[in-house]
Design a protein around this motif. Structure first.
Motif, PDB file in Angstrom:
ATOM      1  N   SER A  84       0.896  -1.271   0.260  1.00  0.00           N
ATOM      2  CA  SER A  84       0.098  -0.175   0.240  1.00  0.00           C
ATOM      3  C   SER A  84       1.100   1.082   0.195  1.00  0.00           C
ATOM      4  O   SER A  84       0.677   2.481  -0.629  1.00  0.00           O
ATOM      5  CB  SER A  84      -0.946  -0.229   1.402  1.00  0.00           C
ATOM      6  OG  SER A  84      -1.705  -1.198   0.929  1.00  0.00           O
ATOM      7  N   VAL A  85       2.263   1.124   0.968  1.00  0.00           N
ATOM      8  CA  VAL A  85       2.643   2.381   0.923  1.00  0.00           C
ATOM      9  C   VAL A  85       3.352   2.255  -0.517  1.00  0.00           C
ATOM     10  O   VAL A  85       3.671   3.473  -1.320  1.00  0.00           O
ATOM     11  CB  VAL A  85       4.049   2.499   1.298  1.00  0.00           C
ATOM     12  CG1 VAL A  85       4.770   3.374   0.905  1.00  0.00           C
ATOM     13  CG2 VAL A  85       3.351   2.096   3.291  1.00  0.00           C
ATOM     14  N   MET A  86       3.589   1.541  -1.552  1.00  0.00           N
ATOM     15  CA  MET A  86       4.531   1.541  -2.752  1.00  0.00           C
ATOM     16  C   MET A  86       3.042   2.486  -4.263  1.00  0.00           C
ATOM     17  O   MET A  86       3.699   3.517  -4.662  1.00  0.00           O
ATOM     18  CB  MET A  86       5.327   0.237  -3.287  1.00  0.00           C
ATOM     19  CG  MET A  86       6.126  -0.374  -2.362  1.00  0.00           C
ATOM     20  SD  MET A  86       7.528   1.282  -2.209  1.00  0.00           S
ATOM     21  CE  MET A  86       7.458   1.445  -4.301  1.00  0.00           C
ATOM     22  N   GLU A  87       2.127   1.927  -3.573  1.00  0.00           N
ATOM     23  CA  GLU A  87       0.467   2.543  -4.343  1.00  0.00           C
ATOM     24  C   GLU A  87       0.845   3.746  -3.572  1.00  0.00           C
ATOM     25  O   GLU A  87       0.097   4.833  -4.660  1.00  0.00           O
ATOM     26  CB  GLU A  87      -0.037   1.887  -3.898  1.00  0.00           C
ATOM     27  CG  GLU A  87      -0.507  -0.075  -4.517  1.00  0.00           C
ATOM     28  CD  GLU A  87      -1.798  -1.298  -4.093  1.00  0.00           C
ATOM     29  OE1 GLU A  87      -2.382  -0.209  -3.386  1.00  0.00           O
ATOM     30  OE2 GLU A  87      -1.803  -1.889  -4.616  1.00  0.00           O
ATOM     31  N   ILE A  88       1.089   4.630  -2.354  1.00  0.00           N
ATOM     32  CA  ILE A  88       0.592   5.588  -2.655  1.00  0.00           C
ATOM     33  C   ILE A  88       1.698   6.560  -3.112  1.00  0.00           C
ATOM     34  O   ILE A  88       1.027   7.687  -3.849  1.00  0.00           O
ATOM     35  CB  ILE A  88       0.625   6.011  -1.300  1.00  0.00           C
ATOM     36  CG1 ILE A  88      -0.404   5.047  -0.008  1.00  0.00           C
ATOM     37  CG2 ILE A  88       0.863   7.345  -0.489  1.00  0.00           C
ATOM     38  CD1 ILE A  88       0.178   5.610   1.246  1.00  0.00           C
ATOM     39  N   SER A  89       2.760   5.610  -2.942  1.00  0.00           N
ATOM     40  CA  SER A  89       3.700   6.859  -3.718  1.00  0.00           C
ATOM     41  C   SER A  89       3.750   6.577  -5.327  1.00  0.00           C
ATOM     42  O   SER A  89       3.913   7.796  -5.948  1.00  0.00           O
ATOM     43  CB  SER A  89       5.189   5.777  -3.617  1.00  0.00           C
ATOM     44  OG  SER A  89       5.600   4.719  -4.815  1.00  0.00           O
TER      45      SER A  89
END
Length: 332
Positions: A84-89
């Motif tokens: 999810s963190v990577m998706e936010i970036s």
């Protein structure tokens, strides 16, 4: 046990999740790009740090211990949060860029998607596309796929999708073949003809037809069978016989008069490869721009080509809406 351990052990926790998901040290090592012994050391390190046994190992399979089940669930949540963190970036990167891997059935990829890819690559010079042409059903996470096109009337649970088009099937033959062998007026007349069919299973040679309330099944035969629509189209063009084809494969040859539809008053029901062609992806609150632009582009392309479906319906505004498939829609 010290409470200062989680950060140094996050890598081992992620490896533990991959081992459990794949069910194999060797397969996990292959996917992670390291040796099985390195994976084994990571699991041992995690077990030692937690002071519990996570896996029960035999010569044939792995099994989670009771404590391992609990640890796996928490570690899986951690990995999910990291994704999810990577998706936010990606969401906050304004410009669409990066690689998109899309799995698509061979014929749909060749005849439907591929013709539109050059224009997409020109519009988005920082987005790369890897088109994976295969007819098997892929797992988006395990196969590292961003998007998948699947032909089905019941899209799988847990994914978000848009229906791009409906796969219609029909029978076709060349004018030369029909001039030499006659044009069938009824499905039963196919007994006298050389038929070109899929050939993957016995039911592929049993063609089904409907006309109003009438239903007819005919056992066909012929000297040539092929499990690729492009090959069957070429066989029809070479006057070998009457072939079963998806409409999106046959339409250009039909428009040019190179082939004609056989038994147009009867609805041909293919035994496989029919239903809606759904564009599927994993649910996410943060859609990376590279995925959004490709999804929107493909939907727009299908809307502009209503003749991809025999009925000419194309993609309605309703079909262009994203759907997330609930538990009751799980494929059996």
């Amino acid at each position: 046990m010290s409470t200062n351990l989680p950060l140094p052990l996050m890598g081992e926790m992620a490896i533990f999740v991959r081992v459990v998901e794949t069910g194999s040290f060797s397969e996990a090592s292959r996917q992670l790009g390291c040796s099985p012994s390195a994976v084994s050391r990571s699991i041992t390190k995690l077990e030692k740090a937690l002071a519990i046994r996570l896996l029960k190992r035999t010569t044939r399979k792995l099994r989670l211990s009771d404590a391992g089940v609990e640890v796996f669930q928490r570690c899986q949540e951690m990995v999910s949060a990291a994704r999810s963190v990577m998706e936010i970036s990606g969401q906050f990167t304004e410009e669409a860029q990066g690689l998109v891997r899309i799995s698509v059935p061979k014929a749909v990829g060749r005849f439907v998607l591929h013709p539109h890819m050059p224009e997409f690559l020109r519009r988005y010079p920082k987005v790369d596309v890897e088109l994976v042409l295969e007819d098997r059903q892929v797992d988006l996470i395990d196969d590292n796929v961003d998007l998948a096109i699947r032909i089905t009337d019941r899209p799988p649970v847990g994914l978000v999708g848009r229906q791009l088009l409906t796969i219609d099937h029909m029978l076709c033959a060349s004018p030369q073949y029909l001039a030499e062998h006659g044009n069938p007026a009824h499905p039963h007349d196919l007994h006298k003809h050389s038929c070109i069919y899929l050939g993957e299973m016995p039911s592929d040679a049993r063609w089904k037809f409907k006309k109003g309330v009438k239903a007819v099944t005919v056992g066909v035969r012929g000297r040539y069978a092929a499990n690729h629509t492009g090959v069957r189209l070429d066989a029809v063009l070479q006057h070998i016989g009457i072939g079963s084809l998806p409409y999106f494969t046959a339409r250009y040859a039909l428009e040019q008069g190179l082939i004609v539809q056989v038994l147009p008053d009867w609805r041909f029901q293919a035994s496989s490869y029919q239903g809606g062609a759904w564009l599927l992806h994993s649910p996410t609150r943060y859609m990376p721009p590279k995925l959004r632009v490709l999804i929107d582009y493909l939907v727009q392309c299908m809307e502009k080509e209503p003749t991809l479906s025999k009925a000419g319906a194309g993609v309605s505004s309703q079909l262009a809406t994203e759907y997330e498939f609930p538990e009751r829609d799980r494929l059996r």
